[in-house]
Design a protein around this motif. Structure first.
Motif, PDB file in Angstrom:
ATOM      1  N   SER A  91       0.827  -1.207   0.000  1.00  0.00           N
ATOM      2  CA  SER A  91       0.000   0.000   0.000  1.00  0.00           C
ATOM      3  C   SER A  91       0.859   1.252   0.000  1.00  0.00           C
ATOM      4  O   SER A  91       0.567   2.228  -0.709  1.00  0.00           O
ATOM      5  CB  SER A  91      -0.936  -0.007   1.214  1.00  0.00           C
ATOM      6  N   VAL A  92       1.930   1.253   0.790  1.00  0.00           N
ATOM      7  CA  VAL A  92       2.850   2.396   0.823  1.00  0.00           C
ATOM      8  C   VAL A  92       3.502   2.591  -0.546  1.00  0.00           C
ATOM      9  O   VAL A  92       3.587   3.715  -1.060  1.00  0.00           O
ATOM     10  CB  VAL A  92       3.918   2.198   1.912  1.00  0.00           C
ATOM     11  N   LEU A  93       3.959   1.510  -1.160  1.00  0.00           N
ATOM     12  CA  LEU A  93       4.624   1.600  -2.460  1.00  0.00           C
ATOM     13  C   LEU A  93       3.678   2.138  -3.527  1.00  0.00           C
ATOM     14  O   LEU A  93       4.049   3.019  -4.325  1.00  0.00           O
ATOM     15  CB  LEU A  93       5.165   0.234  -2.868  1.00  0.00           C
ATOM     16  N   ARG A  94       2.455   1.629  -3.559  1.00  0.00           N
ATOM     17  CA  ARG A  94       1.497   2.118  -4.559  1.00  0.00           C
ATOM     18  C   ARG A  94       1.214   3.607  -4.353  1.00  0.00           C
ATOM     19  O   ARG A  94       1.140   4.385  -5.318  1.00  0.00           O
ATOM     20  CB  ARG A  94       0.197   1.316  -4.486  1.00  0.00           C
ATOM     21  N   LEU A 147       2.352  -5.983  -5.982  1.00  0.00           N
ATOM     22  CA  LEU A 147       1.603  -4.738  -5.888  1.00  0.00           C
ATOM     23  C   LEU A 147       0.205  -4.853  -6.480  1.00  0.00           C
ATOM     24  O   LEU A 147      -0.686  -4.079  -6.123  1.00  0.00           O
ATOM     25  CB  LEU A 147       2.365  -3.607  -6.573  1.00  0.00           C
ATOM     26  N   ALA A 148      -0.003  -5.802  -7.393  1.00  0.00           N
ATOM     27  CA  ALA A 148      -1.328  -5.990  -7.979  1.00  0.00           C
ATOM     28  C   ALA A 148      -2.295  -6.641  -6.999  1.00  0.00           C
ATOM     29  O   ALA A 148      -3.519  -6.483  -7.117  1.00  0.00           O
ATOM     30  CB  ALA A 148      -1.230  -6.843  -9.243  1.00  0.00           C
ATOM     31  N   ARG A 149      -1.761  -7.332  -6.010  1.00  0.00           N
ATOM     32  CA  ARG A 149      -2.584  -8.103  -5.077  1.00  0.00           C
ATOM     33  C   ARG A 149      -3.167  -7.220  -3.981  1.00  0.00           C
ATOM     34  O   ARG A 149      -2.473  -6.406  -3.380  1.00  0.00           O
ATOM     35  CB  ARG A 149      -1.740  -9.212  -4.447  1.00  0.00           C
ATOM     36  N   PHE A 208      -5.263  -4.414  -8.032  1.00  0.00           N
ATOM     37  CA  PHE A 208      -4.659  -3.155  -8.469  1.00  0.00           C
ATOM     38  C   PHE A 208      -3.953  -3.290  -9.816  1.00  0.00           C
ATOM     39  O   PHE A 208      -3.147  -2.436 -10.183  1.00  0.00           O
ATOM     40  CB  PHE A 208      -3.672  -2.663  -7.406  1.00  0.00           C
ATOM     41  N   ALA A 209      -4.265  -4.354 -10.539  1.00  0.00           N
ATOM     42  CA  ALA A 209      -3.576  -4.607 -11.807  1.00  0.00           C
ATOM     43  C   ALA A 209      -3.797  -3.484 -12.807  1.00  0.00           C
ATOM     44  O   ALA A 209      -2.875  -3.070 -13.515  1.00  0.00           O
ATOM     45  CB  ALA A 209      -4.037  -5.943 -12.391  1.00  0.00           C
ATOM     46  N   ALA A 210      -5.027  -2.979 -12.896  1.00  0.00           N
ATOM     47  CA  ALA A 210      -5.324  -1.919 -13.861  1.00  0.00           C
ATOM     48  C   ALA A 210      -4.541  -0.654 -13.539  1.00  0.00           C
ATOM     49  O   ALA A 210      -4.011   0.008 -14.438  1.00  0.00           O
ATOM     50  CB  ALA A 210      -6.824  -1.620 -13.871  1.00  0.00           C
ATOM     51  N   GLU A 211      -4.445  -0.318 -12.254  1.00  0.00           N
ATOM     52  CA  GLU A 211      -3.686   0.872 -11.859  1.00  0.00           C
ATOM     53  C   GLU A 211      -2.221   0.749 -12.231  1.00  0.00           C
ATOM     54  O   GLU A 211      -1.585   1.719 -12.667  1.00  0.00           O
ATOM     55  CB  GLU A 211      -3.815   1.095 -10.355  1.00  0.00           C
ATOM     56  N   LEU A 212      -1.651  -0.436 -12.065  1.00  0.00           N
ATOM     57  CA  LEU A 212      -0.225  -0.629 -12.313  1.00  0.00           C
ATOM     58  C   LEU A 212       0.146  -0.464 -13.782  1.00  0.00           C
ATOM     59  O   LEU A 212       1.311  -0.237 -14.105  1.00  0.00           O
ATOM     60  CB  LEU A 212       0.218  -2.011 -11.825  1.00  0.00           C
ATOM     61  N   LYS A 213      -0.826  -0.537 -14.681  1.00  0.00           N
ATOM     62  CA  LYS A 213      -0.534  -0.345 -16.093  1.00  0.00           C
ATOM     63  C   LYS A 213       0.013   1.051 -16.358  1.00  0.00           C
ATOM     64  O   LYS A 213       0.712   1.274 -17.355  1.00  0.00           O
ATOM     65  CB  LYS A 213      -1.783  -0.596 -16.936  1.00  0.00           C
ATOM     66  N   ALA A 214      -0.288   1.998 -15.467  1.00  0.00           N
ATOM     67  CA  ALA A 214       0.227   3.360 -15.633  1.00  0.00           C
ATOM     68  C   ALA A 214       1.737   3.415 -15.492  1.00  0.00           C
ATOM     69  O   ALA A 214       2.373   4.377 -15.928  1.00  0.00           O
ATOM     70  CB  ALA A 214      -0.428   4.293 -14.622  1.00  0.00           C
ATOM     71  N   TYR A 215       2.319   2.380 -14.876  1.00  0.00           N
ATOM     72  CA  TYR A 215       3.761   2.365 -14.648  1.00  0.00           C
ATOM     73  C   TYR A 215       4.483   1.393 -15.568  1.00  0.00           C
ATOM     74  O   TYR A 215       5.664   1.126 -15.397  1.00  0.00           O
ATOM     75  CB  TYR A 215       4.047   2.024 -13.182  1.00  0.00           C
ATOM     76  N   GLY A 238       7.217   6.823 -12.779  1.00  0.00           N
ATOM     77  CA  GLY A 238       5.786   6.864 -12.532  1.00  0.00           C
ATOM     78  C   GLY A 238       5.303   8.293 -12.738  1.00  0.00           C
ATOM     79  O   GLY A 238       6.058   9.237 -12.598  1.00  0.00           O
ATOM     80  N   VAL A 239       4.040   8.455 -13.092  1.00  0.00           N
ATOM     81  CA  VAL A 239       3.482   9.788 -13.288  1.00  0.00           C
ATOM     82  C   VAL A 239       2.341   9.982 -12.316  1.00  0.00           C
ATOM     83  O   VAL A 239       1.420   9.181 -12.236  1.00  0.00           O
ATOM     84  CB  VAL A 239       2.971   9.961 -14.742  1.00  0.00           C
ATOM     85  N   SER A 240       2.402  11.054 -11.531  1.00  0.00           N
ATOM     86  CA  SER A 240       1.382  11.313 -10.532  1.00  0.00           C
ATOM     87  C   SER A 240       0.111  11.799 -11.188  1.00  0.00           C
ATOM     88  O   SER A 240       0.082  12.198 -12.352  1.00  0.00           O
ATOM     89  CB  SER A 240       1.882  12.375  -9.537  1.00  0.00           C
TER      90      SER A 240
END
Length: 270
Positions: free
Chosen positions: A35-38, A80-82, A91-98, A123-125
């Protein structure tokens, strides 16, 4: 997406990458670290990651997946996807941004050395700011960047922190890169947040935690609260992760903050 280089200052020199170091020790609680890393990636922050040998066993036990030096990008993505509730793709869809342009998770800024160290694309905020991605350092690499006070880090979060890790940092043992980086963070007067995950706490550990507090660290027990209306394991995990980020001064939206109104975290309309 293609990796975007950090914006250069007006004098034309490239911006200096200043990461938050995230150390993961062998205590139970790897969802807190995820959670912290994401959240750091969402905030556009650069991250240097150190995973202890004991943490690899905990990750295998709590997530069912390994964490290997030579395959750290693949294993980090899976981790991180889990979600904390057990959904492997939460969180797999979110990780596609990276992801990099070729669809790999972190191949963009370097392939790493034979020891498994390396980094992945920026990564882009949400606000459009450019972060520095994640750089991984093996725990046995005592010559790694974060082992030196001259390495430009913002600070460090140890999440979760085992009692063995607490003792090592409090005594200045520097037995691995995680402990060495924590010692460097303290001596350089940078923020150090120690998310201790153990219960009950014995006298020796309590004394070591006091020593860390006196040295300037923030001792933050992994103790979730319920006033924010959490109803899932992920929401409870996010509360602890959010409080750790609060202590580090990193903005996030992981939990609903107290507003002074009783029942403010509960939707009474349903």
């Amino acid at each position: 997406m293609n990796a975007i280089p950090p914006r250069a200052p007006r004098d034309g020199r490239p911006s200096e990458r200043r990461p938050w170091v995230v150390g993961v020790s062998g205590a139970s609680g790897t969802p807190y670290a995820a959670s912290v890393l994401r959240a750091l990636l969402r905030a556009g922050e650069a991250v240097d990651l150190v995973v202890s040998r004991a943490a690899r066993l905990t990750l295998l036990d709590e997530t069912g997946g390994p964490f290997r030096d030579a395959h750290w990008r693949e294993d980090l993505r899976r981790w991180l996807a889990r979600g904390a509730d057990g959904d492997p793709e939460a969180f797999a869809a979110e990780l596609k941004a990276y992801e990099d342009a070729d669809g790999s998770f972190g191949g963009g800024t370097g392939d790493g050395g034979s020891d498994g160290s390396g980094s992945f694309g920026e990564g882009v905020s949400e606000s459009g700011g450019v972060g520095g991605g994640v750089r991984y350092w093996p725990a046995g690499d005592l010559a790694a960047g974060p082992s030196s006070g001259s390495y430009p880090a913002k600070g460090m979060l140890i999440v979760p922190a085992s009692t063995a890790c607490v003792a090592g940092v409090a005594l200045g043992l520097s037995k691995d890169l995680l402990q060495r980086t924590a010692s460097v963070t303290l001596k350089e007067r940078r923020p150090l947040v120690v998310v201790v995950r153990e219960t009950p706490l014995g006298g020796p550990v309590l004394r070591q935690l006091v020593a860390l507090d006196e040295a300037g660290a923030v001792v933050l027990p992994a103790s979730p609260a319920f006033y924010s209306g959490a109803v899932t394991a992920q929401q409870l995990v996010d509360f602890v992760a959010g409080r750790a980020l609060d202590a580090a001064g990193v903005p996030h939206e992981l939990y609903r903050r107290w507003t002074g109104t009783l029942g403010g975290g509960t939707d009474v309309s349903t």
